[in-house]
Enzyme design. Sequence first.
Site, PDB file in Angstrom:
ATOM      1  N   GLU A  32       0.842  -1.206   0.000  1.00 25.77           N
ATOM      2  CA  GLU A  32       0.000   0.000   0.000  1.00 25.77           C
ATOM      3  C   GLU A  32       0.876   1.256   0.000  1.00 25.77           C
ATOM      4  O   GLU A  32       1.921   1.296   0.642  1.00 25.77           O
ATOM      5  CB  GLU A  32      -0.904   0.033   1.232  1.00 25.77           C
ATOM      6  CG  GLU A  32      -1.813  -1.171   1.405  1.00 25.77           C
ATOM      7  CD  GLU A  32      -2.877  -1.322   0.330  1.00 25.77           C
ATOM      8  OE1 GLU A  32      -2.995  -0.446  -0.554  1.00 25.77           O
ATOM      9  OE2 GLU A  32      -3.586  -2.338   0.378  1.00 25.77           O
ATOM     10  N   HIS A  33       0.428   2.270  -0.714  1.00 25.20           N
ATOM     11  CA  HIS A  33       1.127   3.549  -0.832  1.00 25.20           C
ATOM     12  C   HIS A  33       2.510   3.389  -1.462  1.00 25.20           C
ATOM     13  O   HIS A  33       3.366   4.269  -1.326  1.00 25.20           O
ATOM     14  CB  HIS A  33       1.223   4.244   0.532  1.00 25.20           C
ATOM     15  CG  HIS A  33      -0.108   4.712   1.044  1.00 25.20           C
ATOM     16  ND1 HIS A  33      -0.669   5.911   0.672  1.00 25.20           N
ATOM     17  CD2 HIS A  33      -0.994   4.119   1.892  1.00 25.20           C
ATOM     18  CE1 HIS A  33      -1.849   6.043   1.279  1.00 25.20           C
ATOM     19  NE2 HIS A  33      -2.071   4.966   2.015  1.00 25.20           N
ATOM     20  N   ASP A  35       2.532   2.600  -4.822  1.00 27.67           N
ATOM     21  CA  ASP A  35       2.299   2.830  -6.251  1.00 27.67           C
ATOM     22  C   ASP A  35       2.835   4.177  -6.710  1.00 27.67           C
ATOM     23  O   ASP A  35       3.534   4.273  -7.717  1.00 27.67           O
ATOM     24  CB  ASP A  35       0.822   2.667  -6.600  1.00 27.67           C
ATOM     25  CG  ASP A  35      -0.122   3.512  -5.759  1.00 27.67           C
ATOM     26  OD1 ASP A  35       0.332   4.114  -4.754  1.00 27.67           O
ATOM     27  OD2 ASP A  35      -1.321   3.582  -6.104  1.00 27.67           O
ATOM     28  N   GLY A 118     -17.727   1.509  -1.498  1.00 30.66           N
ATOM     29  CA  GLY A 118     -17.057   2.119  -0.362  1.00 30.66           C
ATOM     30  C   GLY A 118     -16.303   1.154   0.531  1.00 30.66           C
ATOM     31  O   GLY A 118     -15.877   1.517   1.615  1.00 30.66           O
ATOM     32  N   ALA A 119     -16.123  -0.087   0.076  1.00 35.31           N
ATOM     33  CA  ALA A 119     -15.434  -1.087   0.896  1.00 35.31           C
ATOM     34  C   ALA A 119     -13.994  -1.312   0.453  1.00 35.31           C
ATOM     35  O   ALA A 119     -13.317  -2.204   0.959  1.00 35.31           O
ATOM     36  CB  ALA A 119     -16.199  -2.404   0.867  1.00 35.31           C
ATOM     37  N   SER A 122     -12.818  -1.478  -5.136  1.00 34.38           N
ATOM     38  CA  SER A 122     -12.720  -0.784  -6.420  1.00 34.38           C
ATOM     39  C   SER A 122     -13.854  -1.108  -7.378  1.00 34.38           C
ATOM     40  O   SER A 122     -13.662  -1.594  -8.493  1.00 34.38           O
ATOM     41  CB  SER A 122     -11.377  -1.079  -7.095  1.00 34.38           C
ATOM     42  OG  SER A 122     -11.072  -0.059  -8.014  1.00 34.38           O
ATOM     43  N   ASP A 168      -5.795  -0.684  -9.681  1.00 38.55           N
ATOM     44  CA  ASP A 168      -7.173  -1.187  -9.659  1.00 38.55           C
ATOM     45  C   ASP A 168      -7.616  -1.661 -11.038  1.00 38.55           C
ATOM     46  O   ASP A 168      -8.169  -2.754 -11.193  1.00 38.55           O
ATOM     47  CB  ASP A 168      -8.123  -0.104  -9.146  1.00 38.55           C
ATOM     48  CG  ASP A 168      -7.859   0.270  -7.703  1.00 38.55           C
ATOM     49  OD1 ASP A 168      -7.081  -0.435  -7.037  1.00 38.55           O
ATOM     50  OD2 ASP A 168      -8.437   1.274  -7.246  1.00 38.55           O
ATOM     51  N   TYR A 218      -3.436  11.967   2.238  1.00 36.02           N
ATOM     52  CA  TYR A 218      -2.805  11.297   1.103  1.00 36.02           C
ATOM     53  C   TYR A 218      -1.819  12.242   0.425  1.00 36.02           C
ATOM     54  O   TYR A 218      -0.668  11.880   0.146  1.00 36.02           O
ATOM     55  CB  TYR A 218      -3.889  10.859   0.120  1.00 36.02           C
ATOM     56  CG  TYR A 218      -3.387  10.295  -1.190  1.00 36.02           C
ATOM     57  CD1 TYR A 218      -3.149   8.934  -1.348  1.00 36.02           C
ATOM     58  CD2 TYR A 218      -3.164  11.133  -2.281  1.00 36.02           C
ATOM     59  CE1 TYR A 218      -2.703   8.415  -2.552  1.00 36.02           C
ATOM     60  CE2 TYR A 218      -2.713  10.629  -3.489  1.00 36.02           C
ATOM     61  CZ  TYR A 218      -2.488   9.272  -3.628  1.00 36.02           C
ATOM     62  OH  TYR A 218      -2.030   8.778  -4.814  1.00 36.02           O
TER      63      TYR A 218
END
Length: 387
Positions: A32-33, A35, A118-119, A122, A168, A218
């Site tokens: 995560e983070h 990319d 919202g989960a 994507s 995604d 972010y």
Amino acid sequence: MQIDNIVKKFEELYGTPSLISRAPGRVNIIGEHTDYNEGFVLPAAIDKEMVFALAKNGTAQVRAYALDLNEASDFLISELSPKEGWINYIIGVVAESQKKGLAVEGFDVVFAGDVPLGAGMSSSAALECGLGIGLNTLFEGSLTQKEIALVGQASEHNFAGVKCGIMDQFASTFGKINQVIQLDCRSQEFEYFPLNIQGHKLVLCNTNVTHSLASSEYNTRRAQCEAGVAVVKKVYSDVNSLRDISLEMLNEFKDELDAEVYDRCSYVIEENIRLKAACDCMLKNDLDGLGVQMYGSHDGLSKKYGVSCDELDFLVEQTRDKDYVLGARMMGGGFGGCTINLVKEEAVDQFIDEMTEAYQSKLSKKMDAYVVVIGEGARSESVEILS
């Protein structure tokens, strides 16, 4: 997904559909983070998807119906400017497909899906890629899988206003059963790794919370990473991103870096290392080792990168003393959304019950759970095959 309902609605509104297209949501096993720091991610398509019934209509108009919302909308092919609501995604895919050379004319579409909104799975990429591959088939185009993924990403950028990475859409387009995708976010080269979890299941625990600070935080994280790179680049001129920096190199500048910036940068470097270790574990079918890397990822995201939240941390902590959970971590951008958990199959119901009860009891909040299976990527098929 009840394809019959989609086809029936299409027949009611527009006539006979020519084809069905579909594309899945995704999970990210680890990474995560990384990319936007030109690192690696490890997504996989799942068995929850968006499904489309399509046909040409011989006009200059697109007529669309969102079955889940029971809403209709339309627009002219000649008027492809952003609008409010779900139709904006349809417009975006049409516009970006045309830019790639696909000659899109008027068509009708009915769509629905079971990717939870919202989960963090994507649903938007599933919509973009499912429609993209459908239009490419319907209008006999020559867009490659990668181009369809890029159409989806460009739709997010230019119509939804979300400057997302390619993960995604890549996962939704290139997914394979029981395979995860190690995607190099710098080169967009990728490699499949087997995820053989027989006797285990992937369970997502949805916190059902979103925090308004997510987007601003972010941007802050991105700036902090860039600040760290700038300091290192003064000495190592060939460095362009955290991808180019080892922990040893970063530690040379530890005294020069703000402590928070150091933590942000070291997390990203360590997460890429964890991702590579996770792939090695999958090749050896070492699920315990994979679980260790998942926990390490969460600890880094929570303590070093600062993108977790109380709810996510609570759900991960609840798993640490459960011998039927091999690994758990927050999934996605953070500040809410889901945790992803690797759970022994015979204990899945027990796990969901215990986690739901603990979340309600301790935090007075409702948790939703989803058991997901690694599935196929975007594809289209004739209606006749389905009948």
